[in-house]
Design a protein around this motif. Structure first.
Motif, PDB file in Angstrom:
ATOM      1  N   UNK A  89       0.822  -1.210   0.000  1.00 36.37           N
ATOM      2  CA  UNK A  89       0.000   0.000   0.000  1.00 36.37           C
ATOM      3  C   UNK A  89       0.857   1.261   0.000  1.00 36.37           C
ATOM      4  N   UNK A  90       2.061   1.158   0.545  1.00 36.29           N
ATOM      5  CA  UNK A  90       2.914   2.333   0.708  1.00 36.29           C
ATOM      6  C   UNK A  90       3.638   2.701  -0.575  1.00 36.29           C
ATOM      7  N   UNK A  91       4.140   1.707  -1.314  1.00 41.26           N
ATOM      8  CA  UNK A  91       4.954   2.002  -2.496  1.00 41.26           C
ATOM      9  C   UNK A  91       4.930   0.792  -3.422  1.00 41.26           C
ATOM     10  N   UNK A  92       5.478   0.990  -4.626  1.00 37.33           N
ATOM     11  CA  UNK A  92       5.653  -0.143  -5.547  1.00 37.33           C
ATOM     12  C   UNK A  92       6.675  -1.097  -4.943  1.00 37.33           C
ATOM     13  N   UNK A  93       6.226  -2.277  -4.590  1.00 36.46           N
ATOM     14  CA  UNK A  93       7.077  -3.177  -3.818  1.00 36.46           C
ATOM     15  C   UNK A  93       8.289  -3.630  -4.606  1.00 36.46           C
ATOM     16  N   UNK A  94       8.186  -3.671  -5.928  1.00 34.54           N
ATOM     17  CA  UNK A  94       9.330  -4.161  -6.722  1.00 34.54           C
ATOM     18  C   UNK A  94      10.477  -3.146  -6.785  1.00 34.54           C
ATOM     19  N   UNK A  95      10.242  -1.942  -6.288  1.00 31.98           N
ATOM     20  CA  UNK A  95      11.317  -0.949  -6.240  1.00 31.98           C
ATOM     21  C   UNK A  95      12.096  -0.991  -4.928  1.00 31.98           C
TER      22      UNK A  95
END
Length: 630
Positions: free
Chosen positions: A361-367
């Motif tokens: 939910x916080x950020x694009x997890x793959x980054x």
């Protein structure tokens, strides 16, 4: 954050019977204690026996009151009206306070009601001819030792006529059983200990049923979820309070967001779209996510979305359908990713699905670096581990009716079939054939040399085995699913309809700040009382304010030690400026005594609130306990 080690016990009075496992609640030092016991009582009544009684130590100071309370509550557990009437008549007799009479009553009641009981209740307690009596002692440590010992000894003598199961709620340690009961008494018990689930597991279950599902369209943002989980993990461990926090979020969402009327099931939302007013359509056009969606469209469609309400409503229906599909795919891929990462060393993406969900939910997890570390660890999994995880993921995707994720399930099934068909033994023969000459040497020196050469060859060789290539395909496939479906909710048009993101509002309601509220009330009483006479300029002391407010504002002007004489004179100066006393009706001495009494009361109230305290440094001084603005 601190947790208490809580154990529970199930104790049955029968020397040679097979133990039965019963879910047992936690001790009294655990939050949601009463709610847990109510749930346990209902579960026992529905599945084991209708005769379930719960007692507390405060109601049982001695054996007489213990039996009286047991009898009175047990009589209310009768399964039919006829037995209840007989029980009421029996309880009216003062002599009915012995185990003999209680056993006689139990045998008479069970003989009448046993044929009428549902079959599941009889079979669940098949070691008895009649359903047993379950007695729950919520707070074992608080019970008197003599009462417990006497009751256990007496009950053991009537076990055949009065089958009894004791459930102890222990808040400290199981060793307390042997401290309270001597060996002669504890040997009468068939003891089985149980450990309750951790609070984190309960929280995961609640999130799984309320948020990680498309059954309930309402969702919360990452900051809101973080506030709720932090209060749970670092303050109270209360699932009940966590659910109340979600309910408050739901209430705030429907109160502050006019378009929350569309936060419902998809079919109902489509029906409500047709009845949207002109103002509601304008509110939708003003949503940031919808404006970004309009900017991506062709110019002709942009004009239609901004001017044609009918076209707008059709587009809204399409966007809500896409949002529903997004949530369905999102939670399925999230669960699949959790299956892969929850068993990795050091848990780079968290051990609980709650932690993974917050990260997504916080950020694009793959980054994130944690995601890259997780992929590296996945590329080192063994075949058995990888197949076990794929089987779990296959069950997750098999439950989906979506076409795209249905094909995903087939792809995972293909991976499983390929893993099963691998012939690793043949690959080992092929690789060992290159070094067959070296391995033919039987002496230790040449064998060790051959092994080192094989190790160096494997290190320098870039050719992957079939298993390594297939494992790489699986990891890349999971990575592609994550990048395609685990997009941020903010990227979806109309996400504001479903998501509550006012974290500051929720924090103001749930994170109590009594010191700030108290300072506001004492420094500016008009803020709460709304009395026009209390209005004053900043820095001024209104002479008509309550005494405690005047004393508080005066104490803010003092240093660490406050002289009571100076404080009293300043208080009298402010107070007398507001009073218009008739000189003939009251003397100056009486007036000074009244003001002094009011000052002493105001000082006492400030001391009670924790703003000042007595000091031994000077007898006519008090110490100030707060600094700065409050």
């Amino acid at each position: 954050m601190a947790t208490s080690s809580v154990s529970k016990g199930c104790f049955v009075f029968k020397p040679n019977f097979k133990k039965r496992k019963i879910s047992v609640p936690v001790g009294v030092n655990v939050t949601d204690h009463d709610l847990t016991f109510r749930s346990l009582t209902e579960a026992l009544q529905n599945n084991v026996t209708p005769y379930v009684v719960s007692l507390q130590a405060k109601d049982c100071p001695d054996m007489k009151h213990f039996l009286q309370k047991l009898v009175s509550k047990l009589m209310n557990c009768c399964v039919d009206e006829e037995s209840k009437e007989e029980s009421i008549q029996v309880t009216q007799k003062k002599t009915f306070c012995s185990m003999d009479s209680l056993s006689s009553w139990y045998m008479s009641v069970t003989q009448k009601t046993d044929p009428k009981l549902p079959r599941k209740k009889r079979t669940s307690s098949s070691q008895w001819q009649s359903p047993p009596v379950v007695l729950i002692l919520k707070d074992l440590e608080s019970f008197t030792t003599k009462v417990l010992q006497d009751f256990i000894i007496i009950s053991s003598q009537h076990l055949h006529e009065f089958p009894l199961i004791l459930i102890f709620g222990i808040a400290t340690s199981p060793i307390i059983i042997h401290r309270l009961l001597p060996h002669a008494v504890s040997s009468l018990l068939c003891i089985e200990l149980f450990q309750s689930l951790s609070c984190k597991e309960h929280l995961t279950t609640v999130l799984d049923k309320l948020l990680l599902t498309t059954q309930f369209p309402f969702k919360v943002s990452e900051k809101v979820l973080q506030i709720l989980t932090n209060i749970f993990l670092y303050h109270d461990f209360s699932i009940q309070n966590f659910i109340k926090g979600l309910q408050l979020s739901l209430l705030e969402h429907f109160y502050s967001q006019p378009l929350s009327v569309l936060c419902c099931n998809l079919s109902e939302a489509k029906r409500r779209i047709n009845f949207l007013s002109e103002n509601q359509c304008e509110n939708i056009r003003r949503l940031p996510s919808f404006r970004r969606h309009v900017e991506k469209q062709a110019s002709e469609k942009q004009v239609a979305l901004l001017t044609n309400e009918r076209f707008l409503k059709e587009e809204i229906q399409s966007l809500l359908e896409s949002l529903h599909v997004y949530h369905t795919n999102y939670f399925l891929v999230l669960r699949c990713l959790h299956q892969f990462t929850s068993s990795l060393p050091k848990y780079p993406l968290g051990r609980q699905i709650r932690e993974l969900y917050c990260t997504c939910l916080e950020k694009n997890i793959w980054d994130s670096e944690e995601y890259a570390s997780a992929l590296q660890l996945l590329r080192m999994l063994a075949k058995d581990e990888l197949m076990t995880i794929l089987q779990k993921c296959f069950k997750v995707f098999k439950s989906s009716s979506e076409k795209q994720l249905g094909s995903t399930a087939k792809r995972i099934e293909e991976f499983l079939a390929q893993f099963q068909s691998l012939d690793e033994a043949k690959e080992e023969e092929d690789t060992s054939g290159l070094q067959s000459k070296g391995l033919q040497k039987t002496d230790l020196y040449h064998l060790q040399k051959s092994l080192l050469e094989m190790k160096e060859l494997r290190r320098t060789s870039k050719k992957q085995t079939r298993f390594e290539a297939l494992r790489e395909k699986v990891v890349n496939f999971i990575d592609s699913l994550v990048r395609e479906y685990l997009l941020l909710p903010e990227t979806q048009p109309l996400h504001e309809v479903m998501y509550f993101s006012a974290a500051h509002t929720l924090r103001a309601h749930l994170n109590a700040a009594p010191r700030i509220a108290l300072h506001t009330a004492l420094n500016n009483p008009y803020y709460y009382l709304k009395n026009e006479a209390l209005k004053s300029e900043e820095g001024c002391i209104p002479n008509v304010a309550p005494d405690i407010c005047i004393a508080y504002k005066l104490h803010l002007e003092c240093s660490r030690l406050i002289n009571l004489v100076d404080w009293s004179e300043a208080f009298a100066t402010v107070v007398t400026a507001a009073e218009k006393m008739d000189a003939n009706s009251i003397t100056s001495e009486e007036r000074n005594e009244i003001i002094h009494a009011r000052f002493i009361r105001a000082v006492s109230e400030l001391e009670l609130l924790g703003f000042i305290k007595p000091t031994k440094q000077k007898t006519d001084h008090v110490a100030r306990l707060t600094w700065g603005g409050c």
